[in-house]
Design a protein around this motif. Sequence first.
Motif, PDB file in Angstrom:
ATOM      1  N   GLY A   1      23.157  73.363  86.686  1.00 41.06           N
ATOM      2  CA  GLY A   1      21.881  72.922  86.146  1.00 41.06           C
ATOM      3  C   GLY A   1      21.963  72.970  84.633  1.00 41.06           C
ATOM      4  N   VAL A   2      21.905  71.810  83.983  1.00 41.63           N
ATOM      5  CA  VAL A   2      21.976  71.783  82.522  1.00 41.63           C
ATOM      6  C   VAL A   2      20.566  71.937  81.982  1.00 41.63           C
ATOM      7  CG1 VAL A   2      22.694  70.498  80.492  1.00 41.63           C
ATOM      8  CG2 VAL A   2      23.957  70.258  82.628  1.00 41.63           C
ATOM      9  N   MET A   3      20.357  72.965  81.138  1.00 45.44           N
ATOM     10  CA  MET A   3      19.021  73.222  80.602  1.00 45.44           C
ATOM     11  C   MET A   3      18.981  72.957  79.116  1.00 45.44           C
ATOM     12  SD  MET A   3      17.551  76.685  82.328  1.00 45.44           S
ATOM     13  CE  MET A   3      15.860  76.596  81.738  1.00 45.44           C
ATOM     14  N   ASN A   4      17.823  72.486  78.668  1.00 42.44           N
ATOM     15  CA  ASN A   4      17.580  72.401  77.231  1.00 42.44           C
ATOM     16  C   ASN A   4      16.085  72.534  77.008  1.00 42.44           C
ATOM     17  OD1 ASN A   4      18.313  72.118  74.528  1.00 42.44           O
ATOM     18  ND2 ASN A   4      17.802  69.941  74.554  1.00 42.44           N
ATOM     19  N   GLY A   5      15.695  73.349  76.049  1.00 35.54           N
ATOM     20  CA  GLY A   5      14.277  73.524  75.740  1.00 35.54           C
ATOM     21  C   GLY A   5      13.459  73.965  76.939  1.00 35.54           C
ATOM     22  N   GLY A   6      14.034  74.757  77.818  1.00 29.95           N
ATOM     23  CA  GLY A   6      13.300  75.268  78.966  1.00 29.95           C
ATOM     24  C   GLY A   6      13.139  74.261  80.091  1.00 29.95           C
ATOM     25  N   VAL A   7      13.788  73.105  79.970  1.00 30.15           N
ATOM     26  CA  VAL A   7      13.659  72.061  80.982  1.00 30.15           C
ATOM     27  C   VAL A   7      15.033  71.777  81.581  1.00 30.15           C
ATOM     28  CG1 VAL A   7      13.031  69.648  81.393  1.00 30.15           C
ATOM     29  CG2 VAL A   7      11.723  71.026  79.757  1.00 30.15           C
ATOM     30  N   LEU A   8      15.087  71.668  82.909  1.00 32.95           N
ATOM     31  CA  LEU A   8      16.335  71.267  83.564  1.00 32.95           C
ATOM     32  C   LEU A   8      16.564  69.786  83.295  1.00 32.95           C
ATOM     33  CD1 LEU A   8      16.202  73.096  86.989  1.00 32.95           C
ATOM     34  CD2 LEU A   8      17.988  73.319  85.263  1.00 32.95           C
ATOM     35  N   GLN A   9      17.673  69.482  82.645  1.00 37.25           N
ATOM     36  CA  GLN A   9      17.960  68.094  82.298  1.00 37.25           C
ATOM     37  C   GLN A   9      18.663  67.377  83.445  1.00 37.25           C
ATOM     38  OE1 GLN A   9      17.032  66.899  79.242  1.00 37.25           O
ATOM     39  NE2 GLN A   9      16.192  68.899  78.729  1.00 37.25           N
ATOM     40  N   HIS A  10      19.562  68.091  84.096  1.00 42.96           N
ATOM     41  CA  HIS A  10      20.366  67.468  85.130  1.00 42.96           C
ATOM     42  C   HIS A  10      20.878  68.569  86.057  1.00 42.96           C
ATOM     43  CE1 HIS A  10      23.694  64.252  86.057  1.00 42.96           C
ATOM     44  NE2 HIS A  10      23.131  64.742  87.151  1.00 42.96           N
ATOM     45  N   VAL A  11      20.660  68.374  87.346  1.00 44.08           N
ATOM     46  CA  VAL A  11      21.214  69.315  88.319  1.00 44.08           C
ATOM     47  C   VAL A  11      22.145  68.530  89.227  1.00 44.08           C
ATOM     48  CG1 VAL A  11      20.721  70.895  90.215  1.00 44.08           C
ATOM     49  CG2 VAL A  11      19.184  70.788  88.254  1.00 44.08           C
ATOM     50  N   GLY A  12      23.394  68.916  89.252  1.00 39.13           N
ATOM     51  CA  GLY A  12      24.328  68.160  90.083  1.00 39.13           C
ATOM     52  C   GLY A  12      25.687  68.802  90.125  1.00 39.13           C
ATOM     53  N   THR A  13      26.643  68.133  90.791  1.00 42.03           N
ATOM     54  CA  THR A  13      27.991  68.666  90.865  1.00 42.03           C
ATOM     55  C   THR A  13      28.655  68.527  89.498  1.00 42.03           C
ATOM     56  OG1 THR A  13      28.886  66.543  91.466  1.00 42.03           O
ATOM     57  CG2 THR A  13      28.204  67.959  93.277  1.00 42.03           C
ATOM     58  N   PRO A  14      29.672  69.341  89.235  1.00 47.07           N
ATOM     59  CA  PRO A  14      30.364  69.239  87.948  1.00 47.07           C
ATOM     60  C   PRO A  14      30.817  67.811  87.652  1.00 47.07           C
ATOM     61  CG  PRO A  14      31.108  71.205  89.093  1.00 47.07           C
ATOM     62  CD  PRO A  14      30.183  70.488  90.036  1.00 47.07           C
ATOM     63  N   GLN A  15      31.400  67.167  88.640  1.00 47.22           N
ATOM     64  CA  GLN A  15      31.881  65.790  88.453  1.00 47.22           C
ATOM     65  C   GLN A  15      30.756  64.863  88.055  1.00 47.22           C
ATOM     66  OE1 GLN A  15      33.762  64.312  91.913  1.00 47.22           O
ATOM     67  NE2 GLN A  15      35.803  64.943  91.226  1.00 47.22           N
TER      68      GLN A  15
END
Lengths: 368, 551
Positions: A206-220
């Motif tokens: 889960g990539v987070m920025n500013g307290g918001v999940l930007q993208h949740v997914g597999t590494p690929q």
Amino acid sequence: MSVSISFQNIVKKYGDNTIIPNLSLKIRDGEFFTLLGPSGCGKTTLLRMIIGFNSIEGGQISFDDSVVNDVPPSKRNIGMVFQNYAIFPHMTVGENVAFGLKNRKVPKAEIQQRVDEILKVVRIDNLKDRLPQNMSGGQQQRVALARAIVIHPQVLLMDEPLSNLDAKLRVEMRDAIRDIQHRVGITTVYVTHDQEEALAISDRIGVMNGGVLQHVGTPQNIYQRPANIFVSTFIGHSNILDLHLADRDGKRGVLFDGGHFVPMDNLTDRASGNQQVKVSIRPEEFIVSTDGEGLEGEVVDSIFLGLHTHSYIRLLNGTVVETVSESRINTLLPAGTKVRLQVKAEKINVFTADGNTNLVQGVVNDAV
Amino acid sequence: MLSKPKRRLDAWTVVTAACTLFFLLFLVYPISRIFIQSVHTAETGFTLAYFRKFFSKPYYTNALLNSFKVTLCVTVLAALVGTPMAYILRTVQIKGKAVLEILIIISMLSPPFIGAYSWVLLLGRSGPITWFINNVLHITFDGIYGFGGILLVFTMQLYPLIYMYISGALKNMDDSLNEASESLGCVGLSRIFKVVLPLILPTLLSGCLLVFMRALADFGTPMLIGEGYRVMPVLIFNEFISEMGGNDSFAAALSVIMVIITTVLFLAQRYISGKKSFSMSATHPMSAKKATGVKNVAAHVFVYLVVGISILPQLTVAFTSFKNTSGRLFVDGYSLNSYREAFGKMGTSIVNTFVYSIAAIVLVVILGTLIAYITVRRRSKVTGALDTLTMMPYIIPGSVMGISLLMAFNKQPLMLMGTAAILIVAYVIRRLPYTIRSSSAILAQISPSVEEASISLGASHMKTFVRVTAPMMAPGVVSGAIMSWMTIISELSASVLLYVNTTKTLTIAVYTEIVRGNYGVAAALSVILTLSTVVVLLIFFRVSGNREISM
């Protein structure tokens, strides 16, 4: 034994300062899930809300179907590994690992057996009676890990556990953690700001920025089809170019300055007309040649890094892009060399002008 | 699921409440009593008469001026002796350094009035040195009484405080700072003044403040060696204790004046230190190097001279304790008679000393660690207020503390007068600030994640404190407690007001025997006192394996 974790409209505030405005997420049973983001993005805050060290100002966190908001941390049955290991310095390795079992009133004989077993798993059974004082970072890390999983927790939390180790040990411990997690099969939430570590270790990120999940997914998926421009620049390196879409010979594609056209057949329906876009091209998605077709450019500098050589190339409009290619024997392109750049069209990403939406098919984002 | 109230009442809330209550009862209440008493009487209501009385008579104001004069001089002298001592012992190899350091600690730990009394033995009207000066050197010298005597005793007694503070600061100063300064062409004295002194200045100031407070508040020394030289603590004591004409309200007014002065000084020191403080930690501390030639000789002479003079009173006392006495006079011959008498007369006071001081130190350690924990880890308005409150005893002189406790607890239902409890309370309140400060500093070094790890492993908050936090704090807290223990057994200013015959301690016994003129017994008792401290100190060194004591 292990559980899934659901976040429903989670809010975190410190006074009037909102750290996490509204976050929802489901972490699956047995999954290795990594929260990745720059420092201050709220990832550690979220992790500490799972165990209960941070209060929850809104929403619910549930393990399977039971809400844990009001369960005190000591009753949540969560194992946690801390950035500084937090080994009890006045107890031996064995006592450290037995600590949680004693609190659970496990019978003595069973404690001994479980401690010995887990120390073997993390491969420090020879250190059982030592005090942690003069142990290396890697050894302390193994103690911390053993101590956290010996209690058979429902969830394992790890807060930047490798950031205090040197580069080589970091890779070794990374593989060890991954291996042990697989064997124990426990739902794990891992926090890091190191993207390479995240890519190597996680089932999902889960990539987070500013307290918001930007993208949740597999590494690929996160690397190859980032949901937005933040993710594409935060994970790996990307050249961002302001360009236009165009149609040529019945094909839609990206039109570069100087008239070079790259047709693409994987754009979504939202990519229409000749709208302005941001095109994200990773250094390895360029093919550099000294002859033939492609974008015109001139080498500014080349840096030899062993396996790869990085070249900085100035395009016609003055923009400098970074490219990377496998090193060749005895040849570095000298500054001033005129080159042509081809683009691997199936790999590049095209975003709306505001950078918020990927216009290429194949994005899988479990956030939202 | 029902939502529970947000702030659960846990064990720490109870601890906070209990500690606050303790301070309200034994500090705030007595001190406010003394403030009220100083401006209020049953007959007249509010009145400033006592303050007017004080400022209208030179007899009283002179005592204040005298106190200031002697205390300022002592502070300056102690700094002038203590700072070079610390610097030399840190940077130059001195022979017998380990022994010297123990001697310095011993000279600091004995009650100041014993120093005063020994100097009277040596340099008083009938002292051997006085005789030598008068009869061999033919210089008229009347013995060291008054201003000069007080100055000598305090300086030799208090420079070790400066020494210990500065020595600690120098230990945290990285040698690379010296090397950098040298590489930039700044060496020798100029380096000391431009680099070393500015860096240790904040430490020096807090050391000076402590010296100032101790000298200002000490009662025994001016009482014994001051003769006609009147200072504030003596004035307070006399006003409060004297059977005729003693005046509680006036004593209260005097106490208030003292407290105001110490408060102002304390705030001033904080203000200056706050502006000029540096945080230092040394990866390469300075090491003592072998000096040669004049420098080496001068360093040794200075260090040995200072330590010699400061340990002289102890030697004198030890010597006189073996002399035969007849009534109040020393006669020829040596024996253990004084010791026999001391043990015979003062058996209970020896027991009292140990019982009270150990009880007090146990309380100090428990309360100190708990309060440090709640003020560091559980910050809130209440614990913040408690933090400030616990600093108060710093600025309250012992005699003021004694008077206020007496005034507050002299009738039912809070009748503590004449009990051991009131002495123990006085000890605890007076020493707590030191233990709280050092415990807080230790706790700040312990990462909160260690406690979180314990909680995550299923331990409750209290269990975490008992099993994890407290054991981690223990080594530091104990070394501070040893120091406190030694200060407690030599405490006089407050206990001399609070004791009754059955609760007499060694220190009080020494004092009363000196006042009665039983010098032999007094000497024997003070040797016993010193030996106890030394034994404890050595045990501590052996057990802890290091030679650092923190304040």
